[in-house]
Structures are given as structure tokens and as C-alpha cells.
Design an enzyme around this catalytic site. Structure first.
Site, PDB file in Angstrom:
ATOM      1  N   GLN A 227       2.942   5.632 -17.383  1.00 28.48           N
ATOM      2  CA  GLN A 227       3.913   4.297 -17.698  1.00 28.48           C
ATOM      3  C   GLN A 227       5.063   4.906 -18.205  1.00 28.48           C
ATOM      4  O   GLN A 227       4.845   5.562 -19.281  1.00 28.48           O
ATOM      5  CB  GLN A 227       3.239   3.417 -18.528  1.00 28.48           C
ATOM      6  CG  GLN A 227       1.759   2.871 -17.889  1.00 28.48           C
ATOM      7  CD  GLN A 227       2.122   1.674 -16.495  1.00 28.48           C
ATOM      8  OE1 GLN A 227       3.277   1.374 -16.762  1.00 28.48           O
ATOM      9  NE2 GLN A 227       1.259   1.574 -15.909  1.00 28.48           N
ATOM     10  N   TYR A 257      -6.765   3.447  -8.729  1.00 28.35           N
ATOM     11  CA  TYR A 257      -5.452   3.841  -8.848  1.00 28.35           C
ATOM     12  C   TYR A 257      -5.471   4.501 -10.444  1.00 28.35           C
ATOM     13  O   TYR A 257      -4.318   4.293 -11.047  1.00 28.35           O
ATOM     14  CB  TYR A 257      -4.628   2.833  -8.948  1.00 28.35           C
ATOM     15  CG  TYR A 257      -4.679   1.976  -7.631  1.00 28.35           C
ATOM     16  CD1 TYR A 257      -4.123   2.311  -6.346  1.00 28.35           C
ATOM     17  CD2 TYR A 257      -5.636   0.742  -7.632  1.00 28.35           C
ATOM     18  CE1 TYR A 257      -4.385   1.601  -5.399  1.00 28.35           C
ATOM     19  CE2 TYR A 257      -5.779   0.058  -6.445  1.00 28.35           C
ATOM     20  CZ  TYR A 257      -5.123   0.499  -5.437  1.00 28.35           C
ATOM     21  OH  TYR A 257      -5.341  -0.578  -4.140  1.00 28.35           O
ATOM     22  N   ASP A 281      -8.060   8.093  -7.327  1.00 27.90           N
ATOM     23  CA  ASP A 281      -6.372   8.154  -6.888  1.00 27.90           C
ATOM     24  C   ASP A 281      -6.200   9.144  -5.785  1.00 27.90           C
ATOM     25  O   ASP A 281      -6.770  10.027  -5.831  1.00 27.90           O
ATOM     26  CB  ASP A 281      -5.824   8.440  -8.075  1.00 27.90           C
ATOM     27  CG  ASP A 281      -4.148   8.011  -8.269  1.00 27.90           C
ATOM     28  OD1 ASP A 281      -4.023   7.019  -9.103  1.00 27.90           O
ATOM     29  OD2 ASP A 281      -3.462   8.268  -7.279  1.00 27.90           O
ATOM     30  N   ASP A 321      -5.004  -0.711 -11.282  1.00 32.47           N
ATOM     31  CA  ASP A 321      -3.513  -0.606 -11.386  1.00 32.47           C
ATOM     32  C   ASP A 321      -2.847  -0.069 -10.344  1.00 32.47           C
ATOM     33  O   ASP A 321      -2.530   1.029 -10.237  1.00 32.47           O
ATOM     34  CB  ASP A 321      -3.401   0.379 -12.652  1.00 32.47           C
ATOM     35  CG  ASP A 321      -2.000   0.174 -13.153  1.00 32.47           C
ATOM     36  OD1 ASP A 321      -1.264  -0.654 -12.600  1.00 32.47           O
ATOM     37  OD2 ASP A 321      -1.388   1.030 -14.164  1.00 32.47           O
ATOM     38  N   CYS A 348       2.237  -4.752 -11.164  1.00 32.39           N
ATOM     39  CA  CYS A 348       3.556  -4.604 -11.711  1.00 32.39           C
ATOM     40  C   CYS A 348       4.679  -5.277 -10.989  1.00 32.39           C
ATOM     41  O   CYS A 348       5.915  -5.169 -11.044  1.00 32.39           O
ATOM     42  CB  CYS A 348       4.128  -3.043 -11.773  1.00 32.39           C
ATOM     43  SG  CYS A 348       3.859  -2.332 -10.118  1.00 32.39           S
TER      44      CYS A 348
END
Length: 394
Positions: A227, A257, A281, A321, A348
Site C-alpha cells: 500500500q 490477492y 496471489d 483485496d 480501490c
């Protein structure tokens, strides 16, 4: 405000016009760039009467045309309000969540600091070897001034007058980690929609970034995802541990993820001590970096696409995510078929997030709670987190 950073205005004939650089309350002159039967798009030419929310632009790179701080001309308190309205609109239109304000508890949280918050940045390099940020909607670069998003020292000597030169056409990734060490690497520019994973050249530091959240330290290549806002990983982890806490029939967690596994300790805390956590992931730079700090957890890491993760154990808690494109219907179906007791979904992009929430509702999940996290101050971007539960088990 429209989703994407444009102001929505009207022509005298009633047509809707999306004006870049304009905000609610402005009266402007604008140069039309695209005209359709019912709508048009325009660039701001002059502010005739300014909105009370308009301030002097805080970012010189954005003022020069870079697509970084497209909200830097909006007062900080107003930014969060506009983002909340955008989220409500997307949830209503795409998520089909009627009467959002009445039906949902929507927390709005701004992460501090509002400037100097970005710990990592990806720069383009022009034909002369100068690094900079790309202009909005363009491959052109702004190389003579730096952005105010970045933490102090991150772009020193990399962007601006007298900056060093790089391999023309490459990308430069710069990171300042939890130890204050700057890492600068060159990588080949990735195809559109893909992340550059391979480090071609380490120019400064070791290229191995060390990031800490509480007692846990994660070490991974500078190209791996983390992030951007300095406060975001801890803030998201706290929300996952808090919202996910409860009694579970199955104390197994999925971390989809999952990147380097930053949410694993929070998932374990929410489950009251997980019997097993599977982190999935597709990113080799993330999944192949063994994290010694996670050795105390019963963790399995899979380098696989979330869409095809292989057989997974029955979950109690699922945390996902996804990237800006969202999870999509197939992933939601895959998770719903597994019958989790709680799901925490991080998004996001408000449009793809709202679309995914519609899929969850169609699969029989209720939205218990939603939080808007302003993790990208002075930009139109923000993150949203939702807690979901099945209406009936099975």
C-alpha cells in the site's frame, strides 16, 4: 464531482458536461474536447466564479499537467465529502444498493498526513533519460518538478533540475522503507494493465524493501505490491482484525490477492487463532519472498491466479483485496460456493467495488458495514472496505 476527478456541469441547452479541473460551485469557461448528443467533455479554460471549496493547487507537478494530485485544488475537508458522495452514487447505480445512507453504516476515514504520504512511486523515463510522472491521459512526462504526494527525500535527485539520468524508455521504482532506506531500481516498462515484476538494475539501496507493521517485518523486492500511504497497511489490518472478530465454526482463513501476506496476522487475530490460512496471489515477486515473520502461523502461500487457486479448505473468514479491475463475478461465485461465515472485501475503485457488491448480494450475502478510506489525499482515488455475511449458512 464525477468518479474520475471531473466536475459535472451543464451547458445552456441542458447537456451534461464533464469538465476536468472544475469542482461543484464553480462557474467556468471550458474548451469542449468531445461533444455527443447528450453529453460532452471539456478542459477548464477559466474559472469565472470560484467555488468556496477551491484553493490554490498544492502540487506543482499536478499544476504542470501530471495526473497525480487531481484534487490538490480542493480544500481538504471538502475532498472527503465529494468522495463520500461518489461512493454513494456508485453503490446506488452499479451496486443497486437503495438508499445507501439509510441502509448502511458508511464510515469515512481520512488517513494522515494529507501530503508527503506516498512511500513508493513508479516513474516513467523519457527519450533523454529524464524521469517523471505521466500527464493525465497521456504518455508524456512531467520531469521538471516533483509531486507533493511522496514522503520527504523519496524523489531527491531523481526528478527535477539536475536529476540523474536513466535508461530511456524504462521505468524507475523508488521506495523508502520502514528503516528510512531508499531503494531505487530500474525495470522494463510493463504492458498496459500489467505490473512490472522483474528488476533490471538496482541503482540505490539493496532493492529488498523492509516494511514493518507492529512486531511484524516484511522483506520483499521493490517491485512487489505494498500500500502506498504510509499509514494504510496498519489501518487496513486494524479494520480486518476488528470487523472480522467473532465466533467461527471454521477457523480457517483465505487471504486472496494476498501479496506478501501483510493481512495474515490480522486474519489470525480475527479468527481467534487460525487453524490454517491460505494466501493466494499471482505475483512471483510477492509470493516467492518467504516472510520469516509469518513462521508462527499455519500459513500456506500459493503462487496462483485467484480465479484458479486450486482446491482450498473450507473457510470461516475470507479477505480479498483485488486490483482496480475488481474481483469479478467468477471470483465472487467461487468464494460464495465455499460458504464463508464472513467476508471482508477491499476495493480501490468505487465502480468495480459497487459492481462486486451487487454480485455478493445476488449470491445471498448482506452488507453489514462499509468504510471509505481516503488513503490517497489530494487525488480522486480512495479505497472502500465492506463486511459481508451470508443471509443463511449454505
Amino acid at each position: 464531482m464525477a468518479h474520475g476527478g471531473e466536475g459535472i456541469g451543464q451547458l445552456d441547452d441542458g447537456r451534461v458536461v464533464f469538465v476536468s479541473g472544475a469542482i461543484p460551485g464553480d462557474t467556468v469557461r471550458a474548451a469542449l474536447t468531445k461533444v455527443k448528443k447528450r453529453w460532452a467533455r471539456a478542459d477548464l479554460a477559466q474559472v469565472v466564479d470560484a467555488s468556496p471549496d477551491r484553493v490554490a493547487p498544492a502540487c506543482p507537478a499536478a499544476a504542470a499537467g501530471a495526473g497525480c494530485c487531481d484534487y490538490s485544488h480542493i480544500a481538504q475537508p471538502a475532498q472527503l465529502g465529494y468522495k463520500r458522495e461518489i461512493l454513494a452514487g456508485q453503490l446506488g447505480a452499479l451496486g443497486r444498493v437503495a438508499d445507501v445512507e439509510a441502509d448502511l453504516e458508511v464510515d469515512a476515514i481520512r488517513l494522515d498526513p494529507p501530503t508527503g504520504w506516498r512511500t513508493r512511486v513508479r516513474l516513467g523515463v523519457d527519450a533523454d533519460g529524464r524521469a517523471g510522472l505521466r500527464k493525465a491521459g497521456s504518455a508524456e512526462l512531467v520531469t521538471h518538478v516533483a509531486c507533493t504526494q511522496t514522503v520527504p527525500g523519496l524523489l531527491d535527485g531523481l526528478v527535477g533540475p539536475g536529476a540523474r539520468r536513466f535508461t530511456p524508455g524504462s521505468e524507475v521504482i523508488a521506495v523508502i522503507d520502514s528503516d528510512g532506506q531508499r531503494h531505487v531500481v530500474e525495470t522494463t516498462r510493463a504492458q498496459r494493465g500489467r505490473r512490472a515484476e522483474k528488476v533490471d538494475k538496482v541503482l540505490e539501496g539493496s532493492g529488498a524493501v523492509a516494511q514493518r507493521i507492529g512486531e511484524h517485518e516484511f522483506v520483499f523486492p521493490a517491485t512487489a505490491f505494498w500500500q502506498a500511504h504510509v499509514a494504510a497497511p496498519a489501518a487496513y489490518s486494524d479494520i480486518i482484525a476488528s470487523w472480522g472478530a467473532g465466533s467461527y465454526a471454521t477457523r480457517t482463513g483465505w487471504d486472496l490477492y494476498g501479496g506478501v501476506g501483510v493481512f495474515v496476522p490480522a486474519i489470525d487475530a480475527a479468527l481467534g487463532g487460525a487453524e490454517k490460512i491460505v494466501s493466494v496471489d499471482y505475483s512471483p515477486s510477492a509470493t516467492r519472498s518467504r516472510q520469516g515473520t509469518l513462521d508462527g502461523f499455519n500459513l500456506e502461500v500459493r503462487d496462483a491466479n485467484v480465479e484458479k487457486p486450486g482446491e482450498l479448505p473450507e473457510p470461516g473468514l475470507v479477505v480479498l483485496d483485488p486490483p482496480r479491475s475488481g474481483a469479478g463475478e467468477d471470483v465472487v461465485d467461487m468464494i460464495a460456493d465455499a460458504g464463508p461465515e464472513r467476508v471482508i472485501h477491499v476495493g480501490c475503485d468505487p465502480a468495480t467495488f459497487a459492481r462486486d457488491l451487487r454480485y455478493w448480494r445476488e449470491r445471498g450475502f448482506e452488507i453489514e458495514r462499509v468504510a471509505l478510506i481516503d488513503a490517497f489525499p489530494n487525488t480522486h482515488h480512495f479505497e472502500t472496505i465492506a463486511l459481508l455475511r451470508p443471509r443463511t449458512r449454505g
